[in-house]
Design an enzyme around this catalytic site. Structure first.
Site, PDB file in Angstrom:
ATOM      1  N   LYS A  53      55.660  90.753  10.712  1.00  0.00           N
ATOM      2  CA  LYS A  53      55.052  89.481  10.296  1.00  0.00           C
ATOM      3  C   LYS A  53      53.706  89.736   9.630  1.00  0.00           C
ATOM      4  O   LYS A  53      53.373  89.148   8.606  1.00  0.00           O
ATOM      5  CB  LYS A  53      54.886  88.549  11.505  1.00  0.00           C
ATOM      6  CG  LYS A  53      56.208  87.980  12.007  1.00  0.00           C
ATOM      7  CD  LYS A  53      56.100  87.315  13.374  1.00  0.00           C
ATOM      8  CE  LYS A  53      57.485  86.889  13.852  1.00  0.00           C
ATOM      9  NZ  LYS A  53      57.493  86.352  15.220  1.00  0.00           N
ATOM     10  N   GLN A  97      53.656  85.016  19.950  1.00  0.00           N
ATOM     11  CA  GLN A  97      54.933  85.730  20.039  1.00  0.00           C
ATOM     12  C   GLN A  97      55.530  85.552  21.431  1.00  0.00           C
ATOM     13  O   GLN A  97      54.854  85.750  22.446  1.00  0.00           O
ATOM     14  CB  GLN A  97      54.725  87.217  19.707  1.00  0.00           C
ATOM     15  CG  GLN A  97      55.998  88.036  19.653  1.00  0.00           C
ATOM     16  CD  GLN A  97      56.916  87.676  18.478  1.00  0.00           C
ATOM     17  OE1 GLN A  97      56.481  87.141  17.464  1.00  0.00           O
ATOM     18  NE2 GLN A  97      58.188  87.950  18.621  1.00  0.00           N
ATOM     19  N   ASP A 120      55.616  77.949  13.843  1.00  0.00           N
ATOM     20  CA  ASP A 120      56.888  78.222  14.519  1.00  0.00           C
ATOM     21  C   ASP A 120      57.714  76.938  14.703  1.00  0.00           C
ATOM     22  O   ASP A 120      58.911  77.002  14.954  1.00  0.00           O
ATOM     23  CB  ASP A 120      56.612  78.767  15.937  1.00  0.00           C
ATOM     24  CG  ASP A 120      56.890  80.253  16.069  1.00  0.00           C
ATOM     25  OD1 ASP A 120      57.746  80.752  15.331  1.00  0.00           O
ATOM     26  OD2 ASP A 120      56.253  80.891  16.923  1.00  0.00           O
TER      27      ASP A 120
HETATM   28  N1  GUN Z   1      60.258  85.809  19.647  1.00  0.00           N
HETATM   29  C1  GUN Z   1      61.462  85.995  19.055  1.00  0.00           C
HETATM   30  N2  GUN Z   1      61.588  85.173  17.980  1.00  0.00           N
HETATM   31  C2  GUN Z   1      60.443  84.475  17.890  1.00  0.00           C
HETATM   32  C3  GUN Z   1      59.979  83.468  16.983  1.00  0.00           C
HETATM   33  O1  GUN Z   1      60.641  83.057  16.036  1.00  0.00           O
HETATM   34  N3  GUN Z   1      58.732  83.006  17.233  1.00  0.00           N
HETATM   35  C4  GUN Z   1      57.986  83.426  18.274  1.00  0.00           C
HETATM   36  N4  GUN Z   1      56.788  82.876  18.439  1.00  0.00           N
HETATM   37  N5  GUN Z   1      58.390  84.333  19.139  1.00  0.00           N
HETATM   38  C5  GUN Z   1      59.616  84.854  18.938  1.00  0.00           C
END
Ligand code: GUN
Length: 283
Positions: A53, A97, A120
């Protein structure tokens, strides 16, 4: 029949390229889109996602920052950090996350994020807006799936769509987005009876179960579009929720793992972050 592959990697690359002029326009206005990702602890899979990311946002010319906090971080500290970022005008998108360590209540942390910075789409305000069809930040994975479906050129309206999985992050928002596209939507899950009878009705089948090779070829309707959201690590390989070799003989279109939905998720996060910065610029 051998299905056509939906090349998520190529589509994600195009999507990210299309964001470039939008980022440049913001930078010209003196606003560098800022995305801050918070990671707590040392989950190795999360560390890879978070790094990807960060790299993707920096490649686009955005201000991508990762804040690594130790496993022992307490809930109050994490929430205080989120609040600090909420108030920071250089941060337009915040992502915590998941999963978080067990001693931290995920819901409390997600609820602390300013809905306008919630790239998100996990905050109840955004989830609620999605439910009633108002403009909202949409969770990246299901948003990416819709984009992939649209690249097939197949009319979605009126089709039977079956989503296997009912998580807040994928299954439920996926079902709502398919409904917005005028699909007839069924959500199947671990308690569903006669699952294969239901999946065999699906013109569009989305598997978000988290079990390797869960969907066998005989569960797929001939000519269906099969979207595999699963990323399961088996020994050192990534395996989807769909038995690809079997399903590709039955489906009309199919996403591979890796190189399908996963690649799209980050592209959608970038898009949400650029949108957040544009919304800030328009204020
Ligand atoms: N953990 C696995 N996929 C995601 C996601 O799309 N967003 C977040 N914040 N954590 C994750």
């Amino acid at each position: 029949m051998t299905a056509q592959l939906i090349d998520g990697k190529a589509i994600a690359l195009e999507t990210r390229k299309a964001l470039r002029p939008r980022v440049e326009a913001l930078i010209e206005k003196g606003i560098t889109p800022g995305l801050t990702v918070i990671m707590v602890g040392d989950n190795p899979a999360s560390a890879v996602y978070v790094r990807n990311k960060e790299k993707a946002s920096q490649k686009l010319g955005m201000n991508g920052t990762v804040l690594h906090l130790p496993e022992e971080t307490v809930e109050e500290e994490l929430i205080a950090l989120v609040k600090k970022l909420n108030a920071d005008d250089t941060v337009h998108g915040i992502l915590v996350q998941l999963p978080l360590p067990k001693h931290i209540e995920e819901k409390k942390v997600l609820n602390a994020i300013d809905p306008q910075k919630d790239v998100d789409g996990f905050h109840p305000v955004n989830a609620g807006k999605l439910l009633i069809g108002e403009k909202a930040y949409v969770p990246c994975t299901p948003k990416g799936v819709i984009r992939l479906l649209k690249t097939t050129g197949v009319e979605l309206s009126g089709k039977n769509a079956v989503v296997i999985g009912r998580s807040n992050i994928v299954g439920k928002p996926m079902a709502l987005l398919l409904l917005q596209e005028n699909c007839t939507v069924t959500i199947a899950h671990s308690r569903t009876q006669n699952l294969s009878e239901i999946t065999k009705q699906a013109d569009i089948l989305v598997a978000a179960v988290g079990k390797p090779n869960f969907v066998s070829g005989d569960m797929v309707k001939p000519g269906a579009i099969v979207i595999d959201v699963g990323i399961n690590r088996v020994e050192d390989k990534l395996i989807g929720d769909v038995n690809f070799d079997e399903a590709k003989e039955v489906a009309s279109f199919i996403t591979p793992v890796p190189g399908g939905v996963g690649a799209m998720t980050i592209a959608m996060l970038m898009e949400n972050a650029v949108e957040a910065a544009e919304n800030y610029a328009a204020k």
